[in-house]
Write a protein that holds these residues in place. Sequence first.
Motif, PDB file in Angstrom:
ATOM      1  N   ARG A 151       0.842  -1.215   0.000  1.00 56.24           N
ATOM      2  CA  ARG A 151       0.000   0.000   0.000  1.00 56.24           C
ATOM      3  C   ARG A 151       0.869   1.254   0.000  1.00 56.24           C
ATOM      4  O   ARG A 151       0.516   2.257  -0.611  1.00 56.24           O
ATOM      5  CB  ARG A 151      -0.932  -0.008   1.213  1.00 56.24           C
ATOM      6  N   VAL A 152       2.025   1.176   0.674  1.00 59.10           N
ATOM      7  CA  VAL A 152       2.888   2.365   0.720  1.00 59.10           C
ATOM      8  C   VAL A 152       3.433   2.739  -0.662  1.00 59.10           C
ATOM      9  O   VAL A 152       3.982   3.822  -0.836  1.00 59.10           O
ATOM     10  CB  VAL A 152       4.072   2.201   1.721  1.00 59.10           C
ATOM     11  N   GLY A 153       3.270   1.865  -1.640  1.00 54.32           N
ATOM     12  CA  GLY A 153       3.688   2.188  -3.011  1.00 54.32           C
ATOM     13  C   GLY A 153       2.670   3.043  -3.741  1.00 54.32           C
ATOM     14  O   GLY A 153       2.942   3.529  -4.850  1.00 54.32           O
ATOM     15  N   SER A 154       1.502   3.236  -3.145  1.00 51.25           N
ATOM     16  CA  SER A 154       0.493   4.098  -3.770  1.00 51.25           C
ATOM     17  C   SER A 154       0.882   5.553  -3.552  1.00 51.25           C
ATOM     18  O   SER A 154       1.004   6.000  -2.401  1.00 51.25           O
ATOM     19  CB  SER A 154      -0.887   3.829  -3.156  1.00 51.25           C
TER      20      SER A 154
ATOM     21  N   VAL B   1      -1.959  -7.740 -12.345  1.00 51.70           N
ATOM     22  CA  VAL B   1      -2.328  -6.839 -11.255  1.00 51.70           C
ATOM     23  C   VAL B   1      -1.185  -6.668 -10.252  1.00 51.70           C
ATOM     24  O   VAL B   1      -0.259  -7.481 -10.198  1.00 51.70           O
ATOM     25  CB  VAL B   1      -3.569  -7.375 -10.490  1.00 51.70           C
ATOM     26  N   ALA B   2      -1.295  -5.582  -9.468  1.00 56.32           N
ATOM     27  CA  ALA B   2      -0.437  -5.403  -8.293  1.00 56.32           C
ATOM     28  C   ALA B   2      -1.291  -5.744  -7.075  1.00 56.32           C
ATOM     29  O   ALA B   2      -2.498  -5.480  -7.077  1.00 56.32           O
ATOM     30  CB  ALA B   2       0.031  -3.958  -8.205  1.00 56.32           C
TER      31      ALA B   2
ATOM     32  N   ASP C 246      -7.059 -16.583  -3.616  1.00 56.20           N
ATOM     33  CA  ASP C 246      -8.475 -16.621  -4.031  1.00 56.20           C
ATOM     34  C   ASP C 246      -8.793 -15.454  -4.961  1.00 56.20           C
ATOM     35  O   ASP C 246      -9.453 -15.618  -5.986  1.00 56.20           O
ATOM     36  CB  ASP C 246      -9.397 -16.568  -2.803  1.00 56.20           C
ATOM     37  N   LEU C 247      -8.309 -14.268  -4.558  1.00 56.30           N
ATOM     38  CA  LEU C 247      -8.571 -13.078  -5.388  1.00 56.30           C
ATOM     39  C   LEU C 247      -7.975 -13.251  -6.788  1.00 56.30           C
ATOM     40  O   LEU C 247      -8.644 -13.013  -7.802  1.00 56.30           O
ATOM     41  CB  LEU C 247      -7.964 -11.863  -4.688  1.00 56.30           C
TER      42      LEU C 247
ATOM     43  N   PHE D 284      -4.925  -4.241  -6.054  1.00 53.33           N
ATOM     44  CA  PHE D 284      -5.876  -4.745  -5.065  1.00 53.33           C
ATOM     45  C   PHE D 284      -5.209  -5.004  -3.711  1.00 53.33           C
ATOM     46  O   PHE D 284      -4.077  -5.502  -3.658  1.00 53.33           O
ATOM     47  CB  PHE D 284      -6.472  -6.086  -5.509  1.00 53.33           C
ATOM     48  N   ALA D 285      -5.965  -4.745  -2.644  1.00 55.74           N
ATOM     49  CA  ALA D 285      -5.536  -5.171  -1.310  1.00 55.74           C
ATOM     50  C   ALA D 285      -6.017  -6.602  -1.077  1.00 55.74           C
ATOM     51  O   ALA D 285      -6.889  -7.101  -1.800  1.00 55.74           O
ATOM     52  CB  ALA D 285      -6.105  -4.239  -0.245  1.00 55.74           C
ATOM     53  N   TYR D 286      -5.475  -7.241  -0.061  1.00 55.52           N
ATOM     54  CA  TYR D 286      -5.804  -8.643   0.252  1.00 55.52           C
ATOM     55  C   TYR D 286      -7.300  -8.863   0.491  1.00 55.52           C
ATOM     56  O   TYR D 286      -7.822  -9.947   0.292  1.00 55.52           O
ATOM     57  CB  TYR D 286      -5.012  -9.099   1.498  1.00 55.52           C
ATOM     58  N   ASP D 287      -8.016  -7.793   0.932  1.00 54.02           N
ATOM     59  CA  ASP D 287      -9.456  -7.943   1.202  1.00 54.02           C
ATOM     60  C   ASP D 287     -10.313  -7.655  -0.024  1.00 54.02           C
ATOM     61  O   ASP D 287     -11.536  -7.587   0.082  1.00 54.02           O
ATOM     62  CB  ASP D 287      -9.873  -7.023   2.363  1.00 54.02           C
ATOM     63  N   GLY D 288      -9.677  -7.482  -1.179  1.00 52.68           N
ATOM     64  CA  GLY D 288     -10.425  -7.302  -2.422  1.00 52.68           C
ATOM     65  C   GLY D 288     -10.716  -5.853  -2.773  1.00 52.68           C
ATOM     66  O   GLY D 288     -11.203  -5.567  -3.868  1.00 52.68           O
TER      67      GLY D 288
END
Length: 287
Positions: free
Chosen positions: A183-186, A229-230, A264-265, A278-282
């Motif tokens: 996320r810190v790469g955003s 995707v990232a 899964d995602l 995407f984050a791990y929670d989708g």
Amino acid sequence: MTGTAAVITGASRGIGLALTRARLSRSRQELHLGHEGSRLEKLFAVCRNPSSELLGLAASTPRVQIVQGSLTSATGPADLATAIRQGCAADGLMLSELYNIAGSACAPFFCHMDCLYVSICLILREPKLGVEPERRLEDMANLDGMLNTFAINSFAPIRLIGALAPQFCSHDQMVRVASWSARVGSITDNRLGGWYSYRASKAAQNSFTKSAAIELQRRKQRKGGAAVVAVHPGTVDTALSAPFQRNVKHEILRPEASAQMLMDLILHLQLEDNGKFFAYDGTEIPW
Ligand SMILES: NC(=O)c1ccc[n+]([C@@H]2O[C@H](COP(=O)([O-])OP(=O)(O)OC[C@H]3O[C@@H](n4cnc5c(N)ncnc54)[C@H](OP(=O)(O)O)[C@@H]3O)[C@@H](O)[C@H]2O)c1
């Protein structure tokens, strides 16, 4: 050809090892449930040195093939791609999944053997020198550290995608490529600053991912398509996050949980997900 193959980097430990276990377990379920269509037959576990856990996993099944090599040397990604192509050809498999997981939050001050003595002396004298992410502008003097961080976090994933591109485009299966960003790469999400090289190396990785998504989708048009995707794994309890966990206020995930959610995602990605973060929670993260 009917069977498929996947490549996982950083498979020796942490999230990469957990993902290797999770993907193997999913392939066994597919086998038992008589999964329609192409089945995953082989997992290429890429690492520098296999851990005892990874060696144990590979000894337990011929589905896991350890591929040792360097992701950051001049010919490393090309050499790894050659070994993977030969492994696929031997079993008549189509390469359809790549999990770019290897990464580092910080790099040693010097990585070259000829600088090892100087490196040890400097690190002993100043334990924090170049072995922690930079917190302030005055820390931005360690060029070797920055180059090494970019070599593994930014260049390795895209160089491996490039080396494997001919294999992705040689069949009509959908291709799924995920690179473990953070996320810190955003750039949009950056509210705290700091961690200069790690942030920037993941931002550069994100940019490479977006370009690869556009090119692979074009090259795979009418050939099964591609979803590139990232992904952000959350804060995960591994060696990478261990030194920083005391400052974390939110949930810290086990590697198994993070790997399972992201697998899964990734296995449910649709063509319209191509080029997203995407984050791990989708949830989707802005670039
Ligand atoms: N843990 C977190 O909280 C977190 C959060 C956000 C993003 N991530 C990302 O998730 C990915 C996996 O991290 P992790 O937490 O599983 O870390 P980890 O437990 O420290 O594992 C890192 C993996 O990357 C490999 N690696 C590191 N530097 C390498 C290099 N120069 N060449 C080849 N391989 C190298 C390591 O291989 P060796 O065993 O050979 O050293 C190891 O397999 C990384 O890309 C990381 O940036 C993690």
